[in-house]
Design an enzyme around this catalytic site. Structure first.
Site, PDB file in Angstrom:
ATOM      1  N   ASP A  12       0.816  -1.220   0.000  1.00 15.10           N
ATOM      2  CA  ASP A  12       0.000   0.000   0.000  1.00 15.10           C
ATOM      3  C   ASP A  12       0.847   1.266   0.000  1.00 15.10           C
ATOM      4  O   ASP A  12       0.469   2.290   0.564  1.00 15.10           O
ATOM      5  CB  ASP A  12      -0.951   0.043   1.215  1.00 15.10           C
ATOM      6  CG  ASP A  12      -1.748  -1.236   1.350  1.00 15.10           C
ATOM      7  OD1 ASP A  12      -2.291  -1.670   0.320  1.00 15.10           O
ATOM      8  OD2 ASP A  12      -1.809  -1.793   2.452  1.00 15.10           O
ATOM      9  N   GLY A  39      -4.819  -4.372  -3.665  1.00 16.03           N
ATOM     10  CA  GLY A  39      -5.370  -3.557  -4.743  1.00 16.03           C
ATOM     11  C   GLY A  39      -4.571  -2.304  -4.944  1.00 16.03           C
ATOM     12  O   GLY A  39      -4.008  -1.752  -4.006  1.00 16.03           O
ATOM     13  N   HIS A  40      -4.482  -1.902  -6.169  1.00 11.90           N
ATOM     14  CA  HIS A  40      -3.913  -0.595  -6.471  1.00 11.90           C
ATOM     15  C   HIS A  40      -5.078   0.344  -6.711  1.00 11.90           C
ATOM     16  O   HIS A  40      -6.031  -0.016  -7.385  1.00 11.90           O
ATOM     17  CB  HIS A  40      -3.126  -0.619  -7.773  1.00 11.90           C
ATOM     18  CG  HIS A  40      -1.834  -1.349  -7.664  1.00 11.90           C
ATOM     19  ND1 HIS A  40      -0.963  -1.178  -6.626  1.00 11.90           N
ATOM     20  CD2 HIS A  40      -1.250  -2.226  -8.495  1.00 11.90           C
ATOM     21  CE1 HIS A  40       0.102  -1.938  -6.833  1.00 11.90           C
ATOM     22  NE2 HIS A  40      -0.057  -2.588  -7.950  1.00 11.90           N
ATOM     23  N   ARG A 302     -10.579  -2.715   4.895  1.00 10.49           N
ATOM     24  CA  ARG A 302     -10.174  -2.792   6.306  1.00 10.49           C
ATOM     25  C   ARG A 302      -9.355  -1.568   6.701  1.00 10.49           C
ATOM     26  O   ARG A 302      -8.514  -1.114   5.925  1.00 10.49           O
ATOM     27  CB  ARG A 302      -9.276  -4.020   6.534  1.00 10.49           C
ATOM     28  CG  ARG A 302     -10.007  -5.327   6.495  1.00 10.49           C
ATOM     29  CD  ARG A 302      -9.103  -6.473   6.898  1.00 10.49           C
ATOM     30  NE  ARG A 302      -8.061  -6.725   5.903  1.00 10.49           N
ATOM     31  CZ  ARG A 302      -7.162  -7.715   6.002  1.00 10.49           C
ATOM     32  NH1 ARG A 302      -7.149  -8.491   7.064  1.00 10.49           N
ATOM     33  NH2 ARG A 302      -6.270  -7.906   5.059  1.00 10.49           N
TER      34      ARG A 302
HETATM   35  P1  GDP Z   1      -0.481   0.391  -3.796  1.00 12.92           P
HETATM   36  O1  GDP Z   1      -1.130  -0.930  -3.613  1.00 12.92           O
HETATM   37  O2  GDP Z   1       0.960   0.379  -3.383  1.00 12.92           O
HETATM   38  O3  GDP Z   1      -0.689   0.974  -5.146  1.00 12.92           O
HETATM   39  O4  GDP Z   1      -1.163   1.380  -2.782  1.00 12.92           O
HETATM   40  P2  GDP Z   1      -2.725   1.700  -2.591  1.00 12.92           P
HETATM   41  O5  GDP Z   1      -3.355   1.902  -3.895  1.00 12.92           O
HETATM   42  O6  GDP Z   1      -3.330   0.757  -1.663  1.00 12.92           O
HETATM   43  O7  GDP Z   1      -2.598   3.034  -1.762  1.00 12.92           O
HETATM   44  C1  GDP Z   1      -2.224   4.165  -2.297  1.00 12.92           C
HETATM   45  C2  GDP Z   1      -3.362   5.149  -2.059  1.00 12.92           C
HETATM   46  O8  GDP Z   1      -2.830   6.410  -1.820  1.00 12.92           O
HETATM   47  C3  GDP Z   1      -4.262   5.318  -3.253  1.00 12.92           C
HETATM   48  O9  GDP Z   1      -5.543   5.659  -2.834  1.00 12.92           O
HETATM   49  C4  GDP Z   1      -3.621   6.470  -4.005  1.00 12.92           C
HETATM   50  O10 GDP Z   1      -4.504   7.174  -4.836  1.00 12.92           O
HETATM   51  C5  GDP Z   1      -3.160   7.311  -2.864  1.00 12.92           C
HETATM   52  N1  GDP Z   1      -1.938   8.043  -3.101  1.00 12.92           N
HETATM   53  C6  GDP Z   1      -0.844   7.650  -3.800  1.00 12.92           C
HETATM   54  N2  GDP Z   1       0.114   8.575  -3.726  1.00 12.92           N
HETATM   55  C7  GDP Z   1      -0.382   9.579  -2.965  1.00 12.92           C
HETATM   56  C8  GDP Z   1       0.157  10.802  -2.496  1.00 12.92           C
HETATM   57  O11 GDP Z   1       1.294  11.192  -2.750  1.00 12.92           O
HETATM   58  N3  GDP Z   1      -0.651  11.571  -1.700  1.00 12.92           N
HETATM   59  C9  GDP Z   1      -1.911  11.197  -1.370  1.00 12.92           C
HETATM   60  N4  GDP Z   1      -2.623  11.991  -0.591  1.00 12.92           N
HETATM   61  N5  GDP Z   1      -2.442  10.052  -1.793  1.00 12.92           N
HETATM   62  C10 GDP Z   1      -1.682   9.235  -2.571  1.00 12.92           C
END
Ligand code: GDP
Length: 422
Positions: A12, A39-40, A302
């Site tokens: 995440d 999930g991304h 979660r």
């Molecule tokens: P991943 O599985 O590593 O891609 O991570 P997730 O998708 O679970 O979590 C990343 C979350 O943080 C997503 O909702 C993104 O849109 C958000 N996100 C990513 N980079 C940033 C950032 O620099 N600032 C903020 N506020 N949100 C971010």
């Protein structure tokens, strides 16, 4: 050129947004491990997308996306994910999605087994995502799994399923649950697998040809270094290897070498599920950070456990990933803090520890926290290094030095352009 985008922490970290950003210069994006257990979340000009199985490159036209042999694929989930994206206007065809014939199919009985076991464990549960991932990887290594390529050979598929179900039903019955029939499972494959028949190929052959032709290829990890089956916080790890070294193997090109490994590291710590999490905050402090960062699981909803940046774990993460450089994400989330907590070392039985410990030593480790000065203003509009307040610059430089890896990106928001490139 081969690039790997991997997580430095517990997952995440915002890998999805970095892959989405960097995929512009890529031709092919590959998922090399895991299933739909994480999930991304990607936000771009087309909207907000949640990707569990598909590589983030699917959101860009003209990119080829590959599900590698290292993956476990719940075809029902894939079917639904693809259809949801199509509804959101994304075109998905055999031209832009290719599935390895050696990727393993995650069946409903694997999902059932995962849930039955978590329920049996009760308050000793692992915090599984209940998507069948651990049982199907176990089946793979016991050579009792169906692979995507088997869908193309119905007679063989039926025979294999008969053998596998004879065995699997013994386990399912032991939990007192209803047995699975070959007929039902074949129907399930027919409904959710058959639509992907034209997508299933020999990925290794395809990728080698493309690599030779000079294409840019990107490996996209799911989860982070600390969830790696071998190098993470076992047994609270994922059931596959998340590290970059596994990427060429799980993608089907063990002969190719990674040219660039970019680690994605969050400006603070988050962790989903059970297991040791030394940096963990509690109470109001945790609540404030969780809300500021929107820290709820993309796959499961979660609430994530949260804490300050963990130098010990992150330095270790950079090392096992072999990260050449790192991107710090979600710096903007810390905008509200007067002072920023950082776990500089651990205390294990009165001893200061800076190398990531394992097993019981990690379980009993306590954080040694220092506080850096906060900047108390919004960074989300910053696009250049000079735009960042001095305290934020100091924070980034502190982290860079602590993890001994060059910071090349600072992300200040989820949007495609909300990034500072160093
Ligand atoms: P991943 O599985 O590593 O891609 O991570 P997730 O998708 O679970 O979590 C990343 C979350 O943080 C997503 O909702 C993104 O849109 C958000 N996100 C990513 N980079 C940033 C950032 O620099 N600032 C903020 N506020 N949100 C971010």
């Amino acid at each position: 050129m081969l690039t790997a985008i991997v997580g430095i922490n517990w997952g995440d970290e915002g890998k999805g947004r970095m892959v989405d950003l960097l995929s512009e210069s890529q031709d092919i994006i590959i998922r090399y491990q895991g299933g739909n257990n994480a999930g991304h979340t990607v936000v771009n000009d087309k909207g907000k997308f949640i990707l569990n199985l598909l590589p983030s490159g699917i959101l860009r036209e003209d990119k080829v996306n590959v599900l590698g042999n290292g993956m476990v694929i719940d075809i029902e989930h894939l079917f639904k994910e693809v259809n949801k994206l199509r509804e959101q206007g994304i075109k998905i065809t055999p031209a832009n999605l290719k599935i390895s014939d050696c990727a393993v199919v995650c069946f409903p009985y694997n999902v059932a087994q995962d849930c039955l076991e978590e329920d049996r464990l009760g308050d000793k549960k692992f915090g599984s995502t209940r998507r069948g991932i651990s049982p199907i990887y176990a089946d793979k290594y016991m050579k009792k799994a169906i692979r995507m390529g088997d869908i193309l050979h119905p007679e063989y598929l039926k025979k294999r399923l008969e053998t596998i179900l004879d065995w699997k039903n013994m386990t399912i019955k032991a939990y007192g649950a209803a047995e699975y029939t070959v007929e039902d499972m074949l129907k399930w494959v027919d409904t959710y697998g058959a639509p992907f028949k034209d997508y299933i190929i020999n990925v290794g052959e395809y990728l080698n040809k493309e690599a030779k032709a000079g294409k840019n290829i990107m490996f996209e990890a799911q989860l982070g270094a600390l969830r790696d089956l071998d190098f993470g916080i076992y047994p609270y790890t994922s059931s596959s290897n998340t590290i970059a070294a596994y990427a060429p193997v799980g993608a089907g090109v063990p002969n190719l070498k990674i040219d660039r490994c970019l680690g994605i590291m969050k400006a603070y710590s988050t962790c989903v599920g059970e297991g040791p999490f030394t940096a963990e905050m509690f109470g109001d402090e945790a609540h404030a950070l969780r809300e500021a960062g929107g820290e709820y699981g993309a796959a499961t909803g979660r609430p994530r456990r949260v804490g300050g940046f963990d130098v010990v774990a992150s330095k270790y993460g950079c090392r096992v990933q072999g990260a050449d450089e790192v991107a710090i994400t979600k710096l903007d989330v810390l905008d509200y803090m007067d002072q920023i907590p950082v776990v500089e070392s651990y205390d294990v039985n009165g001893k200061t520890v800076t190398e990531f410990p394992f097993g019981e030593a990690l379980n009993i480790a306590k954080p040694n926290i220092i506080y850096l000065k906060g900047w108390k203003c919004s960074t989300s509009k910053c696009r250049k290094w000079e735009d960042l307040p001095k305290e934020a610059q100091d924070y980034v430089r502190y982290i860079e030095k602590a993890v001994e890896t060059k910071v090349t990106y600072v992300s200040v928001g989820p949007g495609r352009d909300e990034i500072i490139i160093l």
